[in-house]
Design an enzyme around this catalytic site. Structure first.
Site, mmCIF file in Angstrom:
data_model
loop_
_atom_site.group_PDB
_atom_site.id
_atom_site.type_symbol
_atom_site.label_atom_id
_atom_site.label_comp_id
_atom_site.label_asym_id
_atom_site.label_seq_id
_atom_site.Cartn_x
_atom_site.Cartn_y
_atom_site.Cartn_z
ATOM 1 C CG PHE A 13 -1.534 1.209 1.677
ATOM 2 C CD1 PHE A 13 -2.115 2.106 0.790
ATOM 3 C CD2 PHE A 13 -1.523 1.539 3.043
ATOM 4 C CE1 PHE A 13 -2.668 3.305 1.235
ATOM 5 C CE2 PHE A 13 -2.077 2.725 3.486
ATOM 6 C CZ PHE A 13 -2.632 3.615 2.583
ATOM 7 C CB ILE A 14 2.917 2.929 2.590
ATOM 8 C CG1 ILE A 14 1.727 3.053 3.547
ATOM 9 C CG2 ILE A 14 3.821 4.165 2.683
ATOM 10 C CD1 ILE A 14 2.087 3.037 5.033
ATOM 11 C CB SER A 78 -0.658 -7.804 10.393
ATOM 12 O OG SER A 78 -1.449 -8.564 11.265
ATOM 13 C CE1 TYR A 141 4.139 -3.896 12.027
ATOM 14 C CE2 TYR A 141 3.063 -2.560 13.715
ATOM 15 C CZ TYR A 141 3.565 -2.705 12.429
ATOM 16 O OH TYR A 141 3.511 -1.637 11.558
ATOM 17 C CG ASN A 170 -4.508 4.479 12.809
ATOM 18 O OD1 ASN A 170 -3.967 4.853 13.845
ATOM 19 N ND2 ASN A 170 -5.096 3.303 12.711
ATOM 20 C CB VAL A 171 -1.039 5.157 6.608
ATOM 21 C CG1 VAL A 171 -0.818 5.816 5.247
ATOM 22 C CG2 VAL A 171 0.155 5.415 7.533
ATOM 23 N NE ARG A 209 -7.138 3.222 16.747
ATOM 24 C CZ ARG A 209 -7.496 3.047 18.015
ATOM 25 N NH1 ARG A 209 -7.571 4.064 18.842
ATOM 26 N NH2 ARG A 209 -7.762 1.840 18.472
HETATM 27 P P1 NAD Z 1 1.653 -3.647 3.113
HETATM 28 O O1 NAD Z 1 1.476 -5.012 3.697
HETATM 29 O O2 NAD Z 1 0.702 -3.191 2.080
HETATM 30 O O3 NAD Z 1 3.139 -3.506 2.538
HETATM 31 C C1 NAD Z 1 4.226 -4.242 3.033
HETATM 32 C C2 NAD Z 1 4.906 -4.889 1.842
HETATM 33 O O4 NAD Z 1 6.051 -5.626 2.294
HETATM 34 C C3 NAD Z 1 4.000 -5.885 1.097
HETATM 35 O O5 NAD Z 1 3.968 -5.543 -0.274
HETATM 36 C C4 NAD Z 1 4.660 -7.236 1.327
HETATM 37 O O6 NAD Z 1 4.463 -8.121 0.230
HETATM 38 C C5 NAD Z 1 6.113 -6.826 1.543
HETATM 39 N N1 NAD Z 1 6.884 -7.808 2.308
HETATM 40 C C6 NAD Z 1 6.525 -8.436 3.456
HETATM 41 N N2 NAD Z 1 7.498 -9.270 3.847
HETATM 42 C C7 NAD Z 1 8.497 -9.152 2.940
HETATM 43 C C8 NAD Z 1 9.782 -9.765 2.812
HETATM 44 N N3 NAD Z 1 10.210 -10.685 3.693
HETATM 45 N N4 NAD Z 1 10.569 -9.433 1.765
HETATM 46 C C9 NAD Z 1 10.112 -8.525 0.839
HETATM 47 N N5 NAD Z 1 8.920 -7.909 0.920
HETATM 48 C C10 NAD Z 1 8.122 -8.225 1.955
HETATM 49 O O7 NAD Z 1 1.686 -2.638 4.344
HETATM 50 P P2 NAD Z 1 1.682 -1.038 4.359
HETATM 51 O O8 NAD Z 1 0.448 -0.626 5.052
HETATM 52 O O9 NAD Z 1 1.988 -0.485 3.015
HETATM 53 O O10 NAD Z 1 2.896 -0.756 5.345
HETATM 54 C C11 NAD Z 1 4.177 -0.339 4.893
HETATM 55 C C12 NAD Z 1 5.074 -0.147 6.104
HETATM 56 O O11 NAD Z 1 4.521 0.842 6.974
HETATM 57 C C13 NAD Z 1 5.227 -1.404 6.951
HETATM 58 O O12 NAD Z 1 6.550 -1.454 7.447
HETATM 59 C C14 NAD Z 1 4.250 -1.184 8.084
HETATM 60 O O13 NAD Z 1 4.617 -1.902 9.236
HETATM 61 C C15 NAD Z 1 4.365 0.307 8.275
HETATM 62 N N6 NAD Z 1 3.180 0.934 8.899
HETATM 63 C C16 NAD Z 1 1.989 0.983 8.226
HETATM 64 C C17 NAD Z 1 0.896 1.626 8.816
HETATM 65 C C18 NAD Z 1 -0.434 1.742 8.115
HETATM 66 O O14 NAD Z 1 -1.342 2.386 8.674
HETATM 67 N N7 NAD Z 1 -0.635 1.177 6.934
HETATM 68 C C19 NAD Z 1 1.022 2.186 10.100
HETATM 69 C C20 NAD Z 1 2.247 2.103 10.757
HETATM 70 C C21 NAD Z 1 3.333 1.499 10.133
#
Ligand code: NAD
Length: 304
Positions: A13-14, A78, A141, A170-171, A209
């Site tokens: 996503f991000i 997660s 996590y 919360n994105v 949030r």
């Molecule tokens: P997401 O699950 O959409 O993206 C994470 C990506 O990492 C996925 O595309 C997944 O396939 C990839 N991935 C996982 N394990 C892997 C590995 N071993 N090797 C290579 N790729 C791997 O999640 P997101 O929401 O886009 O989050 C991006 C980052 O931001 C993450 O680190 C997450 O913990 C952090 N984050 C997100 C939020 C939110 O609100 N979405 C909030 C706080 C932190």
């Protein structure tokens, strides 16, 4: 001048939103194992893609060669999954991050900007959250994110690799997967209402949030690739209850909202709010109001 940037987790996503912006003027290489990310998130973007795992140090070193900055977004994103399988969260979030930092150091990358999380604050009730508060992680996590922050700081001190950790709150926004049980509440609310279903709220809905639009998170990453290294909260510094949020989304969609309430999820915190004054020092300031961002997100969901 065009730079080479690497985005780990760039099919997520991000990461894919970041890839969209960076690839307009730069050479972008995405590494993702597609465990949660999707190729369709990269669509017709002008990026190079390597399917690979952070647990493969050789792949990382080759991919990082010639890059000026690595945007490290990959993680098992997660809390629930981390409770079910702490080893995998550890392998990706801690060992994987260590591999990223070692490969960046050895490939001569000047900076790593990595995704951390508000989850590191954990059980502390103090609001707003400030970066110098004592972290109280409550899940594998959150532990993995905190450990990754420490590794990043230590690599800067020991090896001169500049590092920035961005504690996202919360994105939400386009490309967030509403069908994943781990997905953000906004994408689930929008998806439900677009399908004429009622949104599910866990608990009484009075939990609050601090939501931040993904475009502002992308800007934060770009600012972090240039500004002072360190740890920064990335949020809006405004909080809203889930009950109010559901009403706002219903109003935009012109739909009546009668949420279905289910029992509160174990470990869910009641309130979350960030202090973003430190991030303001590197030029960060959220540009989108919640309404504007919701309208853009709804438009995107309407097209998919
Ligand atoms: P997401 O699950 O959409 O993206 C994470 C990506 O990492 C996925 O595309 C997944 O396939 C990839 N991935 C996982 N394990 C892997 C590995 N071993 N090797 C290579 N790729 C791997 O999640 P997101 O929401 O886009 O989050 C991006 C980052 O931001 C993450 O680190 C997450 O913990 C952090 N984050 C997100 C939020 C939110 O609100 N979405 C909030 C706080 C932190």
């Amino acid at each position: 001048m065009s730079e080479k940037y690497v985005i780990t987790g760039g099919a997520g996503f991000i990461g894919s939103n970041l890839a969209e912006t960076l690839s307009k003027d730069n050479d972008v290489l995405v590494i993702d194992d597609l465990s949660a990310g999707k190729m369709e998130n990269l669509g017709c973007l002008d990026v190079r893609f390597v399917k690979g795992d952070l647990t493969d140090p050789k792949l990382l070193k080759e991919a990082f060669s010639g890059a000026s900055c690595v945007f490290h977004q990959a993680a098992i994103a997660s809390v629930k999954k981390s409770v079910e399988d702490p080893s995998r969260t550890n392998a990706v979030g801690i060992d994987g991050t260590l591999n990223v930092l070692i490969a960046a150091r050895d490939a001569g990358v000047s900076r790593v900007v990595q995704a951390s999380s508000a989850a590191v604050y954990g059980s502390s009730l103090q609001l707003p959250k400030k970066e110098d508060m004592l972290p109280e992680p409550m899940s594998p996590y959150a532990v993995s994110k905190l450990a990754a922050e420490h590794y990043a700081r230590v690599f800067q001190e020991l090896y001169g690799l500049k590092t920035v950790s961005l504690r996202y709150f919360n994105v939400f926004g386009p490309k967030q997967d509403p069908y994943s049980e781990y997905s953000g509440v906004i994408s689930r609310f929008i998806s439900a209402l677009l399908h004429d279903e009622q949104p599910v709220i866990y608990g009484d809905g009075e939990q609050t949030r601090d939501f931040v639009y993904v475009a502002d998170v992308v800007s934060a990453n770009i600012l972090a690739s240039r500004g002072a290294p360190g740890v920064y909260n990335i949020a809006c510094a405004k909080s809203i209850s889930l009950n109010t949020l559901a009403k706002v989304i219903g109003k935009i969609l012109a739909k009546e909202v009668r949420p279905r309430y289910e029992s509160a999820r174990a470990g869910d915190i009641k309130h979350s709010l960030a202090d973003i004054s430190r991030a303001k020092r590197i030029g960060y300031s959220p540009k989108y109001s919640l309404e504007e961002a919701l309208i853009e997100t709804i438009q995107w969901f309407g097209k998919t």
